[in-house]
Design a protein around this motif. Sequence first.
Motif, short mmCIF file in Angstrom:
data_model
loop_
_atom_site.label_atom_id
_atom_site.label_comp_id
_atom_site.label_asym_id
_atom_site.label_seq_id
_atom_site.Cartn_x
_atom_site.Cartn_y
_atom_site.Cartn_z
N ALA A 70 11.53 -1.36 1.75
CA ALA A 70 10.75 -1.99 0.69
C ALA A 70 9.92 -3.12 1.26
O ALA A 70 10.40 -3.89 2.10
N GLY A 71 8.66 -3.19 0.83
CA GLY A 71 7.74 -4.19 1.34
C GLY A 71 6.91 -3.70 2.52
O GLY A 71 5.94 -4.36 2.91
N GLY A 72 7.28 -2.55 3.06
CA GLY A 72 6.56 -2.00 4.19
C GLY A 72 5.32 -1.22 3.79
O GLY A 72 4.96 -1.17 2.60
N SER A 73 4.70 -0.60 4.79
CA SER A 73 3.45 0.12 4.58
C SER A 73 3.50 1.49 5.24
O SER A 73 4.20 1.69 6.23
N LEU A 74 2.73 2.39 4.68
CA LEU A 74 2.49 3.71 5.26
C LEU A 74 1.06 4.10 4.98
O LEU A 74 0.49 3.68 3.96
N ARG A 75 0.50 4.94 5.85
CA ARG A 75 -0.81 5.52 5.57
C ARG A 75 -0.68 7.03 5.61
O ARG A 75 -0.33 7.60 6.63
N LEU A 76 -0.99 7.63 4.48
CA LEU A 76 -1.00 9.09 4.39
C LEU A 76 -2.40 9.61 4.71
O LEU A 76 -3.39 8.97 4.38
#
Length: 124
Positions: A14-20
């Motif tokens: 939680a609080g993290g990032s991802l790029r799809l």
Amino acid sequence: QVQLVESGGGLVQAGGSLRLSCAASGRTFSRYGMGWFRQAPGKEREFVAAINYSGGSTRYADSVKGRFTISRDNAKITVYLQMNNLKPEDTAVYYCAATIGGYFGAAASQYDYWGQGTQVTVSS
């Protein structure tokens, strides 16, 4: 026939990032409206974000507004979904979709082609 292949999913805190990413086939990609949808276990598929053919207009679900950004690169025939400040409730399979008529919005029934989906899991 248009093929869509999503990538970039995974497990994040939680609080993290991802790029799809969603790579598309087809020479007329620059005319397509594109969207991202998601489906959590036991829930219906829901709209996340959409972008028009040029990238000049976007739409977002209220639940992701301010945290997610949709973009596209017509030269690379790819659409992206940058997801920041992820929450456990964002956990779902994320699907990319395309409309050959240029529609870009929340109605899943308007989309002509769908990818297979990529799993995003956000741990608390």
